[in-house]
Design a protein around this motif. Structure first.
Motif, short mmCIF file in Angstrom:
data_model
loop_
_atom_site.label_atom_id
_atom_site.label_comp_id
_atom_site.label_asym_id
_atom_site.label_seq_id
_atom_site.Cartn_x
_atom_site.Cartn_y
_atom_site.Cartn_z
N UNK A 365 51.72 29.96 -4.88
CA UNK A 365 51.97 30.89 -5.98
C UNK A 365 50.70 31.55 -6.48
N UNK A 366 49.62 30.76 -6.58
CA UNK A 366 48.35 31.33 -7.02
C UNK A 366 47.77 32.26 -5.95
N UNK A 367 47.96 31.92 -4.68
CA UNK A 367 47.49 32.81 -3.61
C UNK A 367 48.23 34.14 -3.67
N UNK A 368 49.53 34.09 -3.97
CA UNK A 368 50.31 35.32 -4.08
C UNK A 368 49.80 36.17 -5.24
N UNK A 369 49.50 35.52 -6.37
CA UNK A 369 48.95 36.26 -7.51
C UNK A 369 47.59 36.85 -7.18
N UNK A 370 46.75 36.05 -6.50
CA UNK A 370 45.42 36.54 -6.14
C UNK A 370 45.52 37.71 -5.17
N UNK A 371 46.46 37.62 -4.22
CA UNK A 371 46.61 38.71 -3.26
C UNK A 371 47.14 39.96 -3.94
N UNK A 372 48.06 39.78 -4.86
CA UNK A 372 48.56 40.94 -5.60
C UNK A 372 47.44 41.59 -6.40
N UNK A 373 46.61 40.75 -7.01
CA UNK A 373 45.48 41.29 -7.76
C UNK A 373 44.51 42.02 -6.83
N UNK A 374 44.29 41.45 -5.62
CA UNK A 374 43.37 42.09 -4.67
C UNK A 374 43.88 43.47 -4.28
N UNK A 375 45.19 43.55 -4.01
CA UNK A 375 45.76 44.86 -3.64
C UNK A 375 45.67 45.83 -4.81
N UNK A 376 45.96 45.33 -6.01
CA UNK A 376 45.84 46.20 -7.18
C UNK A 376 44.40 46.62 -7.40
N UNK A 377 43.47 45.70 -7.12
CA UNK A 377 42.06 46.03 -7.27
C UNK A 377 41.67 47.16 -6.33
N UNK A 378 42.19 47.11 -5.08
CA UNK A 378 41.89 48.18 -4.12
C UNK A 378 42.43 49.51 -4.63
N UNK A 379 43.66 49.47 -5.16
CA UNK A 379 44.26 50.71 -5.68
C UNK A 379 43.47 51.23 -6.86
N UNK A 380 43.10 50.32 -7.79
CA UNK A 380 42.36 50.75 -8.96
C UNK A 380 40.99 51.30 -8.59
N UNK A 381 40.35 50.67 -7.60
CA UNK A 381 39.05 51.16 -7.16
C UNK A 381 39.18 52.55 -6.56
N UNK A 382 40.26 52.77 -5.81
CA UNK A 382 40.47 54.10 -5.22
C UNK A 382 40.73 55.15 -6.30
N UNK A 383 41.49 54.76 -7.33
CA UNK A 383 41.79 55.71 -8.40
C UNK A 383 40.57 55.99 -9.28
N UNK A 384 39.67 55.01 -9.37
CA UNK A 384 38.47 55.18 -10.18
C UNK A 384 37.27 55.37 -9.25
N UNK A 385 37.31 56.41 -8.46
CA UNK A 385 36.24 56.67 -7.49
C UNK A 385 35.15 57.50 -8.14
N UNK A 386 34.27 56.85 -8.85
CA UNK A 386 33.12 57.51 -9.44
C UNK A 386 31.91 57.21 -8.56
N UNK A 387 30.87 58.04 -8.60
CA UNK A 387 30.69 59.22 -9.45
C UNK A 387 31.32 60.47 -8.85
N UNK A 388 31.34 61.51 -9.65
CA UNK A 388 31.88 62.79 -9.23
C UNK A 388 30.76 63.69 -8.69
N UNK A 389 31.15 64.61 -7.85
CA UNK A 389 30.19 65.60 -7.36
C UNK A 389 30.10 66.74 -8.38
N UNK A 390 28.89 66.98 -8.85
CA UNK A 390 28.72 68.03 -9.86
C UNK A 390 28.65 69.40 -9.19
N UNK A 391 29.48 70.33 -9.67
CA UNK A 391 29.54 71.65 -9.07
C UNK A 391 28.32 72.48 -9.49
#
Length: 738
Positions: A365-391
């Motif tokens: 059960x804890x491995x499932x929670x950890x894996x879910x968190x890992x996948x969410x972490x990957x998604x969150x990291x992709x959504x928060x892709x900083x820094x930005x390129x300044x135009x």
């Protein structure tokens, strides 16, 4: 001799007091609550009735829990001790051992003999330590002598032994010792009772191990750490070695696979430990085939026999049976664990299988929670892709440094650097409260909303008001009826105009905001805090400043609490060095921020005077031609490669529109850019220009439509004292002039 109808007290077959009369309370001066359930030897030698004789009768027609009854008589038997001891020794199902004052064994009952598997003759007369040494029992003689001297009994002292009747298994014995005294309260010796509590202690040990697993396994949301915690709990309390292997998919953060029909899977050792150096465990990261865990992966805990074909290990050691259990949940396999015990230790039992299932189910059960968190972490990291390129356009307005201390907590912090018409730049910093994947998703939607709203060229306060409506709409979409998880947002929206040097800002919440002027003065409150987006709503705090060139603007998302945020003094110390560049200042401020915060440090610039041309235009139609000719001369002086016909037509139509529908004063402004020419016309009217399609017979009404056709973009923005209509013309490639 007078005998009372009711007994003084009654005993069960083990010699424990189960009935206690009021007369017994008077004779022994003990209440029933103090003696019920206790052994009869607690009465022997205690303060009692003196020389009064007793009569002890077995009960055959009473309830089974009452085996003996004791009456007090006027004369008869010499005392309580001998009669009760004889009866209890013959009937008790617990071990009884009588020691004299020199701690020698003088009497044991048949149950004690049966438990030990030795004859009476081999024990009687020996010192207690010598008598029990062959069984591996180590007795603390000082404890026995203390009972003999003080009369204070000891109870439930646990000792380990391997009785001759069962030498293959280790037993746990509960030992209680009481002092025996005569009528004059002189110590005669000790009576020791022994009860085999092996099953009780094993059950308690299993409960302690389950509690330990509940406390220690799953302390983090890391797959490898969770596997290591399983090993730490199991070794050495449950097994002497443990190997946890997880599937490659789980270690890569992917969804766990279904248990394959053939029971085979690619496993990799994730955590292992062993107390036996002769049988080393596999190193972490090594690939393990199912052979270590049986011919195929098990679907439930099972004890596997040692491989018959394997040769003995170092120093003649041999393999022992292994307990193998899957780490699975809802048919999905995360991995498998193997436990082993060294030779000579208790083999695995059915109770151990049940215990292993409880531990591995919790771990899965804890491995499932950890894996879910890992996948969410990957998604969150992709959504928060900083820094930005300044135009390039924003670089003309400000030199900007950006920072993001990523921690993957899903804090929902974001920043944006957005180019605006008129060579302006917008700086945005926001944060959605209550970290999590849904928060990051909300943050992404709000970023998109801000990008869309900036195309309307709204005042910062008006933009926050519309963003507030968006947050409320997102809250209504939440399924939470209690409103606990409705989003609330901190957001600061600022616009810097490099032509006028004006800095307009609106603030919702408590995002960090500091302005440092070129002379080193630090303004930590250029605008007040406002209500959060999604809560009270507008009006939001707003302000306008004219900043000298080289001023520094610091924006950062807020800390979760005041304790995590930098103090005003430390912030002022980090920023109060205008001679340093934005990158160095951002490094200093970043050290003061908590993880998952975002930071923008912008050094304002002004457009060079040769790149900006503007003239006042009289509010009369004949001034349109003069304005067009002056603009044409300016473009010629600049040598800017724009379509001259388009430029003249756009200038003419914008000025005409201002003269016809606007109000004085009217200003024409041209801004030279690297890739575009910006034409702006200011007037004092607040009426909005309307783009329409003129009919064939109409003599006018085509001005804005022409501008929209020739320009890359056009629009209008409002000020407190009027509006600005603008159009942007592209610079032709290769210097072509049309």
């Amino acid at each position: 001799m007078s005998v009372h109808d009711d007994p003084l007290f009654t005993l069960d077959a083990h010699g424990r007091v189960v009935g206690w009369s009021g007369r017994a309370e008077h004779i022994f001066r003990r209440l029933a609550a103090d003696v019920l359930g206790r052994g009869v030897f607690d009465l022997v030698g205690s303060e009692g009735p003196g020389p009064c004789p007793w009569r002890i009768v077995p009960l055959t027609d009473g309830p089974p829990e009452r085996a003996w009854a004791v009456w007090a008589e006027d004369d008869g038997l010499p005392g309580l001790s001998t009669a009760i001891l004889d009866a209890v020794f013959a009937q008790a199902d617990i071990g009884l051992h009588i020691l004299d004052a020199q701690l020698r064994v003088v009497r044991i009952n048949p149950v004690a003999i049966g438990m030990r598997g030795v004859s009476r003759e081999s024990v009687i007369g020996l010192p207690v330590a010598e008598a029990y040494a062959p069984l591996g029992v180590r007795l603390d003689e000082s404890l026995l002598r203390d009972v003999l001297a003080t009369g204070k009994p000891v109870r439930d002292v646990l000792v380990s032994t391997r009785p001759f009747a069962d030498p293959e298994h280790e037993h746990t014995i509960s030992l209680s010792v009481h002092r025996l005294t005569d009528e004059a309260d002189r110590a005669l010796g000790l009576v020791a009772t022994t009860v085999d509590v092996t099953d009780r202690e094993r059950a308690q040990a299993r409960l302690r191990l389950l509690h330990k697993a509940r406390e220690r396994i799953g302390s983090t949301l890391q797959v490898e750490r969770t596997a290591g915690e399983l090993v730490d709990v199991a070794v050495p309390d449950f097994a002497d070695s443990a190997v946890v292997a997880l599937t490659d998919a789980v270690l890569q953060g992917k969804a766990p696979e279904l248990l394959p029909p053939d029971g085979e899977a690619l496993l990799r050792c994730t955590a292992a430990a062993g107390a036996d150096s002769d049988r080393p465990v596999p190193p972490a990261g090594s690939i393990l085939l199912p052979g270590l865990f049986g011919p195929q992966l098990p679907t439930s805990p099972v004890v596997l026999p040692p491989p018959a074909q394997d040769p003995p290990g170092p120093a003649g050691t041999v393999d022992t049976p292994r307990l193998v259990a899957p780490l699975s949940a809802r048919g999905q396999i995360f991995g498998v664990v193997a436990f082993a015990r060294r030779p000579g230790r208790e083999p695995f039992t059915a109770d151990d299988l049940e215990l292993a299932e409880g531990i591995t189910t919790r771990t899965a059960g804890h491995l499932e929670n950890a894996l879910r968190f890992t996948r969410e972490h990957v998604v969150m990291t992709a959504l928060q892709s900083w820094p930005l390129r300044q135009e390039p356009q924003t670089q003309r307005a400000a030199e900007i440094a950006q920072r993001h201390r990523a921690a993957g907590s899903g804090a929902g912090s974001w920043f944006d650097i957005l180019p605006l018409p008129g060579a302006r730049v917008a700086l945005v910093v926001g944060q959605v409260e209550r970290p999590g994947l849904s928060t990051v998703a909300t943050m992404s939607r709000l970023r998109t909303a801000v990008h869309s709203l900036t195309t309307l060229d709204l005042d910062p306060h008006e933009l926050l008001a519309r963003l507030h409506s968006t947050v409320q709409r997102l809250a209504r979409e939440q399924p939470d009826a209690e409103g606990v998880h409705e989003p609330t947002v901190h957001c600061t929206f600022a616009v810097h105009d490099p032509v006028r040097g004006r800095f307009d800002i609106a603030r919702a919440g408590r995002s960090l905001l500091v302005v440092v002027r070129p002379d080193g003065t630090v303004d930590t409150a250029p605008v007040d805090e406002g209500p959060l987006l999604g809560e009270e709503g507008p009006p939001f705090a707003s302000a306008g400043h004219v900043l000298p060139e080289g001023s520094t603007i610091c924006l950062a998302s807020p800390a979760l609490s005041e304790e995590e945020g930098p103090t005003v003094d430390r912030l002022a110390a980090a920023l109060g060095h205008p001679g340093r560049g934005p990158q160095e200042m951002a490094d200093d401020v970043e050290r003061l921020l908590a993880s998952d915060r975002v930071l923008l440090v912008a050094r304002t610039r002004r457009l060079p005077a040769p790149d900006v041309w503007q003239r006042e235009v009289p509010a009369e139609f004949r001034a349109v031609g003069r304005a067009r000719k002056r603009a044409e001369a300016c473009l010629h002086d600049w040598g800017l490669a724009v379509d001259p016909f388009a430029a003249e037509l756009v200038v003419s139509e914008l000025v005409t529109n201002a003269v016809r529908y606007g109000a004085a004063p009217i200003t024409l402004r041209l801004i030279r850019g690297e890739s575009a020419l910006i034409c702006e016309v200011d007037d004092a009217a607040l009426t909005a220009p309307h783009l329409r399609h003129a009919r064939a017979a109409d003599e006018g009404g085509r001005g804005l439509h022409i501008c929209a056709m020739l320009a890359e973009g056009w629009g209008v923005r409002y000020r407190e004292d009027g509006k600005t209509v603008w159009a942007e013309l592209p610079v032709l490639p290769d210097g072509r002039d049309g």
